[in-house]
Structures are given as C-alpha cells and as structure tokens.
Design an enzyme around this catalytic site. Structure first.
Site, short mmCIF file in Angstrom:
data_model
loop_
_atom_site.label_atom_id
_atom_site.label_comp_id
_atom_site.label_asym_id
_atom_site.label_seq_id
_atom_site.Cartn_x
_atom_site.Cartn_y
_atom_site.Cartn_z
N TYR A 11 2.75 3.62 -5.77
CA TYR A 11 1.56 3.95 -6.57
C TYR A 11 1.41 5.46 -6.75
CZ TYR A 11 -3.61 4.34 -7.13
OH TYR A 11 -4.89 4.66 -7.52
N THR A 35 8.54 -1.58 -0.72
CA THR A 35 7.22 -2.03 -1.19
C THR A 35 6.94 -1.52 -2.60
OG1 THR A 35 6.13 -0.12 -0.17
CG2 THR A 35 6.21 -2.13 1.14
N THR A 115 -3.17 11.21 6.05
CA THR A 115 -4.24 10.25 5.75
C THR A 115 -5.50 10.52 6.56
OG1 THR A 115 -4.87 7.93 6.06
CG2 THR A 115 -3.10 8.72 7.43
N TYR A 139 -0.93 2.83 12.21
CA TYR A 139 -0.61 3.55 10.96
C TYR A 139 -1.05 5.01 11.06
CZ TYR A 139 -1.56 5.15 6.18
OH TYR A 139 -1.65 5.90 5.03
N PHE A 167 -8.17 10.50 1.40
CA PHE A 167 -9.13 9.45 1.71
C PHE A 167 -8.75 8.28 0.78
CE2 PHE A 167 -12.08 11.25 4.92
CZ PHE A 167 -11.29 12.36 5.22
N GLY A 283 -12.46 -1.51 14.74
CA GLY A 283 -11.93 -0.17 14.44
C GLY A 283 -12.34 0.39 13.09
N ASP A 284 -13.14 -0.34 12.30
CA ASP A 284 -13.59 0.18 11.00
C ASP A 284 -14.79 1.11 11.20
OD1 ASP A 284 -12.00 -0.71 8.98
OD2 ASP A 284 -13.30 -2.37 8.35
N1 LIG Z 1 -3.11 4.50 -1.21
C1 LIG Z 1 -3.99 5.17 -0.46
O1 LIG Z 1 -5.22 4.98 -0.61
C2 LIG Z 1 -3.52 6.16 0.57
C3 LIG Z 1 -4.48 6.81 1.40
C4 LIG Z 1 -4.03 7.75 2.34
C5 LIG Z 1 -2.68 8.05 2.44
N2 LIG Z 1 -1.77 7.40 1.65
C6 LIG Z 1 -0.34 7.73 1.81
O2 LIG Z 1 0.22 7.97 0.53
C7 LIG Z 1 1.59 7.58 0.49
C8 LIG Z 1 1.84 6.71 -0.71
O3 LIG Z 1 0.97 5.58 -0.68
P1 LIG Z 1 0.99 4.48 -1.84
O4 LIG Z 1 -0.37 3.89 -1.92
O5 LIG Z 1 1.61 5.07 -3.05
O6 LIG Z 1 1.97 3.38 -1.20
P2 LIG Z 1 3.04 2.43 -1.91
O7 LIG Z 1 3.31 1.32 -0.96
O8 LIG Z 1 2.60 2.09 -3.29
O9 LIG Z 1 4.33 3.35 -2.03
C9 LIG Z 1 5.17 3.65 -0.94
C10 LIG Z 1 6.60 3.76 -1.48
O10 LIG Z 1 7.46 4.19 -0.42
C11 LIG Z 1 8.65 3.40 -0.45
N3 LIG Z 1 9.15 3.37 0.94
C12 LIG Z 1 8.49 3.01 2.06
N4 LIG Z 1 9.26 3.16 3.14
C13 LIG Z 1 10.46 3.65 2.68
C14 LIG Z 1 11.67 4.04 3.32
N5 LIG Z 1 11.83 3.96 4.64
N6 LIG Z 1 12.68 4.51 2.54
C15 LIG Z 1 12.54 4.61 1.19
N7 LIG Z 1 11.42 4.26 0.54
C16 LIG Z 1 10.39 3.77 1.28
C17 LIG Z 1 8.19 2.05 -0.95
O11 LIG Z 1 9.25 1.27 -1.49
C18 LIG Z 1 7.15 2.43 -2.00
O12 LIG Z 1 7.73 2.60 -3.27
C19 LIG Z 1 1.86 6.89 1.84
O13 LIG Z 1 2.54 7.81 2.66
C20 LIG Z 1 0.46 6.58 2.38
O14 LIG Z 1 0.46 6.59 3.78
C21 LIG Z 1 -2.15 6.46 0.73
#
Ligand SMILES: NC(=O)c1ccc[n+]([C@@H]2O[C@H](COP(=O)([O-])OP(=O)(O)OC[C@H]3O[C@@H](n4cnc5c(N)ncnc54)[C@H](O)[C@@H]3O)[C@@H](O)[C@H]2O)c1
Length: 327
Positions: A11, A35, A115, A139, A167, A283-284
């Site tokens: 995303y 994912t 995060t 996480y 956030f 934990g929320d």
């Molecule tokens: N979505 C949120 O609200 C949010 C909030 C805080 C932090 N984050 C952080 O932002 C980042 C992106 O989140 P997102 O919502 O886009 O998640 P997402 O699941 O849409 O995207 C994660 C991507 O990483 C790839 N991936 C995961 N592990 C991998 C690996 N070992 N090797 C290669 N590719 C791998 C997946 O295939 C996926 O395309 C993450 O690190 C997440 O912890 C997201």
C-alpha cells in the site's frame, strides 16, 4: 537519486514509489509479494522479486544506490502475538540483513517505516518522539528493534538514517487512471473494513470497546493521508544527515473516535454501516494521537489532506473503481 524501495508492491511503498518517480528519481523495488500486489507495482520502476533477507544481491557495491526506503514488513499486530517468530524473522532479521547490505554497498542514506506501535500505552498525549517506548505487541517490538539498530548504524558507520513513525495511514493515491489504495489480507484497518460493510461485502463492523474514557466511549486514533505520508518520505530523503538517526512521528495531531470514522464512512458512501459492539481488545490504548511538531519544524512537512473526509473520500474512490467494479 537511484533508490531502492523495499515493499514497493504494498500500500504505502507503491504510493511512495510513484511519487519518487514523479519527482525524477530512479527506483528499484524489492518485494517478494508475500503480502503485496503485482498490480500495485509502478510500471516505471524496476522490480526485483526477492526477500529483503537477500538484499545484498541487489545492493552490490557497484550498483550506485543513493538511498534505501524500507517499507517491507508484516504489519498485523494481532497475528504478531500468535506467530511472533514470523515477525522477528521477517521484520527484524530481514531488516538487519538489509542494513548489512546497505553498509557493504556504502549506500549513504536509509529511511525506515517505523510505527506508533513502538509507544504502546502512551503516558502523554499528543505523543512526542521522546515518549517512553513500551510496545504492547510483538509487531511494535520488532520495529523498535530496527529503530535501535539504525541508531547504532548511524553512530558506528556514518549512515544518514531517518525513522518515520506513522500513526494510522488512510486514503488512496489518485492520479489520472492510477488509483492505489489499501488492500491488506486479512484487513485489520478500520476504514477499509467499514467500506467493505458499506459495500455489502461484510455483514457488519465490529468495534472493540465502548467504555473507554473518550467522548463516545470508542478508541481515538490519529489518521494520516497516504499522500501526505509519502511527501514526508521525499522530505526525509533530502534532510538525512550522515552519522545521525532522526526520528519523526507522522500524524495529524487530531484524533477521531471509531464512531466518528464510521459516521464519515456512512456520509461519504451514502450507505448504512451496521455496527456491533464487542469487548475491548487486550493491549488497545484508549487514545493514540501524534505530536508531529518535529516533522513540521525540521522537515517542513505540512499535511495537505488532514480531514477524515479527505481520507475516506479518496479511499472510497479507490474502493469503488478498483475493488467493487472489478469483482
Ligand atoms: N498501514 C499503516 O497504517 C501503517 C502504520 C504504521 C506503520 N506502517 C509500516 O509501513 C510499512 C508499509 O505498510 P503497508 O500498509 O504498505 O503494508 P503492506 O502489507 O501493504 O506492504 C508491505 C509490503 O512488503 C512486502 N514484504 C513484506 N515482507 C517482505 C520481505 N521479507 N521481503 C520482501 N518483501 C516483503 C509485501 O509483499 C508487501 O508488498 C510497514 O513497514 C508497516 O509496518 C504501516
């Protein structure tokens, strides 16, 4: 700059990739689609289908990368409590392998997706970067470990490192025919789940807890539009300084209750969203709201789409065109 984006099929990574390309950078995406979605990959980026654990195959000393933006991770807090080993291996061991490759290839800068989950149950609101870090789920702990490794790397090996602590990220990137929105599986985020209910693809929305000390008893969370978040990454890339690890919270500084979010979803979609109250989840925290004063001051970051209507409106536009009309 020549940049490596890990998680560029996800995303947030796929939105940032497009904004980096728009700004004239060259982008290589490293993502094994565990994912992510093939359709989210930017056609103008080079895609390498490999895990971050093998990053050294791409980040070779002669490859000439100027920076790494590291999004790849598993992100479901609930799952991280029942499969902790998966999260430690993917998020922490994988990130350490990536940092090893960055060092070996002498890549000067790295921006990491941290995060709000590193703070756990906050003692102060809005939460500054200096708040106590006490994650309440695996996480958050796996992400905090990487933040700490980056601090060491900056001190020991001169890396210019930035952690951005997001956030709740929401909304979609809409540009011409391109729309990139949230599609996690399983989905754990409130807005896409509420849109599923509005679209009739789920029967009802469960809200966990209505006895919190908040205006309507439901939890308060801080939401940030994915485009505003992406802009902060571009700013962080240029602001990164060798031997320093800077950490910035990214949110709007305003919280919305779960019920307020559902009301906006009803308003934007014009459809009913049946809600079922469920007990609190372990934990929320009652309230998570960011202080992004440091990002505003040091990065010059200003959110351009701060309202729930901005975020839900764009998320619904993506949902209608890319999920409903294609199913
Ligand atoms: N979505 C949120 O609200 C949010 C909030 C805080 C932090 N984050 C952080 O932002 C980042 C992106 O989140 P997102 O919502 O886009 O998640 P997402 O699941 O849409 O995207 C994660 C991507 O990483 C790839 N991936 C995961 N592990 C991998 C690996 N070992 N090797 C290669 N590719 C791998 C997946 O295939 C996926 O395309 C993450 O690190 C997440 O912890 C997201």
């Amino acid at each position: 700059m020549k940049l490596l984006v890990t998680g560029g099929a996800g995303y947030i990574g796929s939105v940032v990739t497009r904004m980096l390309l728009d700004a004239g950078h060259e982008v290589v995406v490293l993502d094994d689609l565990r994912t992510g979605h093939r359709a989210a990959l930017a056609p103008d980026a080079t895609w390498v289908d490999a895990p971050i654990h093998d990053a050294a195959q791409v980040l070779t000393p002669g490859a000439g990368f100027d920076g790494v933006l590291h999004f790849a991770a598993l992100i479901a807090a609930g799952e991280s409590m029942v499969k902790p080993e998966l999260y430690w291996h993917n998020n922490t061991v994988g990130s350490l392998a990536l940092i090893d490759a960055v060092r070996a290839a002498r890549v000067p800068r790295m921006v990491f997706s941290s995060t709000a989950a590193v703070y756990g149950n906050p003692a102060e609101l809005p939460i500054p970067e200096t708040a106590v870090k006490a994650p309440t789920n695996t996480y958050g702990a796996t992400k905090l470990a990487v933040d700490m490794a980056l601090t060491s790397e900056a001190i020991g090996h001169d890396l210019a490192a930035v952690s951005l602590r997001y956030f709740n990220v929401a909304g979609a990137y809409l540009s011409g025919d391109v729309a990139i929105g949230e599609r996690h599986d399983p989905e754990s985020h409130l807005i896409p789940i509420a849109l599923d209910v509005a679209a009739g693809r789920r029967e009802k929305l469960q809200l966990f807890g209505d006895d919190y000390p908040t205006v309507d008893g439901t939890c308060v969370r801080d939401y940030i539009h994915v485009e505003d978040l992406a802009r902060a990454h571009l700013l962080a890339l240029t602001a990164a300084v060798p031997s320093r690890h800077r950490i910035y919270n990214l949110g709007n500084g305003t919280g919305f209750t779960n019920r307020q979010v559902v009301d906006v979803v009803r308003e934007v979609t014009g459809r009913p969203v049946p809600v079922e109250m469920a007990p609190r989840r372990e934990g929320d925290p009652a309230e998570l709201v960011a202080s992004s004063a440091l990002a505003r001051e040091e990065l010059g970051w200003v959110p351009e789409k701060p309202t729930l209507h901005d975020m839900v409106g764009d998320a619904w536009a993506f949902y209608r065109t890319h999920i409903l009309e294609r199913s």
